[in-house]
Design an enzyme around this catalytic site. Structure first.
Site, PDB file in Angstrom:
ATOM      1  N   ASP A  38      -9.969   2.772  -2.181  1.00 14.87           N
ATOM      2  CA  ASP A  38      -9.043   3.142  -3.251  1.00 14.87           C
ATOM      3  C   ASP A  38      -8.412   1.850  -3.775  1.00 14.87           C
ATOM      4  O   ASP A  38      -8.464   0.812  -3.105  1.00 14.87           O
ATOM      5  CB  ASP A  38      -7.976   4.083  -2.676  1.00 14.87           C
ATOM      6  CG  ASP A  38      -6.841   4.337  -3.633  1.00 14.87           C
ATOM      7  OD1 ASP A  38      -7.095   4.789  -4.758  1.00 14.87           O
ATOM      8  OD2 ASP A  38      -5.690   4.032  -3.257  1.00 14.87           O
ATOM      9  N   ASP A  86      -4.959   1.506  -6.055  1.00 14.52           N
ATOM     10  CA  ASP A  86      -3.487   1.473  -6.031  1.00 14.52           C
ATOM     11  C   ASP A  86      -2.950   1.945  -4.688  1.00 14.52           C
ATOM     12  O   ASP A  86      -3.274   3.034  -4.223  1.00 14.52           O
ATOM     13  CB  ASP A  86      -2.913   2.355  -7.150  1.00 14.52           C
ATOM     14  CG  ASP A  86      -3.165   1.767  -8.527  1.00 14.52           C
ATOM     15  OD1 ASP A  86      -2.797   0.603  -8.748  1.00 14.52           O
ATOM     16  OD2 ASP A  86      -3.753   2.482  -9.376  1.00 14.52           O
ATOM     17  N   ASP A 136      -4.832   5.391   0.775  1.00 13.86           N
ATOM     18  CA  ASP A 136      -3.444   5.604   1.197  1.00 13.86           C
ATOM     19  C   ASP A 136      -2.948   7.006   0.897  1.00 13.86           C
ATOM     20  O   ASP A 136      -1.775   7.300   1.134  1.00 13.86           O
ATOM     21  CB  ASP A 136      -2.528   4.595   0.499  1.00 13.86           C
ATOM     22  CG  ASP A 136      -2.467   4.816  -1.009  1.00 13.86           C
ATOM     23  OD1 ASP A 136      -3.555   4.942  -1.637  1.00 13.86           O
ATOM     24  OD2 ASP A 136      -1.363   4.860  -1.577  1.00 13.86           O
TER      25      ASP A 136
END
Length: 219
Positions: free
Chosen positions: A12, A14, A168
């Site tokens: 991922d 961001d 995250d």
């Protein structure tokens, strides 16, 4: 040397590679304020990080008249583009990616960002050459749909069972589950660790350094 467990490592962007969570939250809140709409609190605004922009705005403000969502997207982009030049990678990201690339792993990005947004970020961070493929939310289905991982593995000729998704958010880990790939959580981004734990990642890292070390020994 032991045979690798994974051939393709997908990140991922961001909150996983780029330290952008708080900026995204503030930009979502600023967009709502611009339009005189209810302002999502920090938890609601951070929960939608990782989704495609339209999906993110609908999740952050679920009870709006649908006509407001395109306007929220436009105002969000306005605020984010004024701030993204100041964003930085988490400490150790460049070294980790360089090391993994030199070890022969295929590296990819699966992100809720738009193609224009990811290209800007890759250019600014000078990471483009380290990734073998990238997929954005405006090119296919948004997370947690498995399409990004399915398309990345097809493009690179890889096997989903030898692919790991690192992120995250629960959106990242649920996408991995839906695709039949492994999932690794990082605890320094948008979603609380207890929510990530429910999705049974094979590892959870508290820092990039910890993630790098685990991948070096176990991937």
């Amino acid at each position: 040397m032991a045979r690798k467990r994974f051939d393709l490592i997908v990140f991922d962007w961001d909150g996983t590679l780029m330290d952008s969570t708080s900026t995204i939250v503030r930009c979502i809140q600023a967009a709502a304020k611009d339009l005189g709409l209810p302002i999502p609190d920090n938890k609601a605004a951070s929960y939608v990080i990782g989704l495609g922009l339209q999906d993110a705005m609908q999740a952050a403000l679920p009870d709006l008249d649908p006509k407001y969502y395109p306007r929220m997207v436009e105002r969000y982009r306005y605020h984010y583009l004024s701030k993204d030049k100041g964003l930085e990678l988490f400490d150790g990201v460049r070294e980790m990616l360089t090391d993994l690339s030199q070890q022969g792993y295929f590296l990819a990005v699966a992100t809720g960002k738009s193609r224009v947004g990811l290209n800007r970020a890759l250019d600014a961070s000078r990471l483009l050459s380290l990734f073998d493929a990238t997929r954005c939310a405006d090119e296919t289905f948004s997370k947690p749909h498995p399409a990004m991982l399915q398309e990345l593995t097809r493009e690179l000729g890889q096997d989903l069972q030898r692919t790991v998704m690192i992120g995250d958010t629960t959106h990242d880990l649920q996408m991995a589950i839906n695709a039949g790939a492994a999932g690794i959580a990082v605890h320094y981004g948008a979603h609380p660790s207890e929510e990530l734990k429910v999705l049974n990642p094979i590892f959870a890292a508290d820092s990039v350094a910890q993630l790098h070390a685990w991948l070096g020994e176990n991937a």
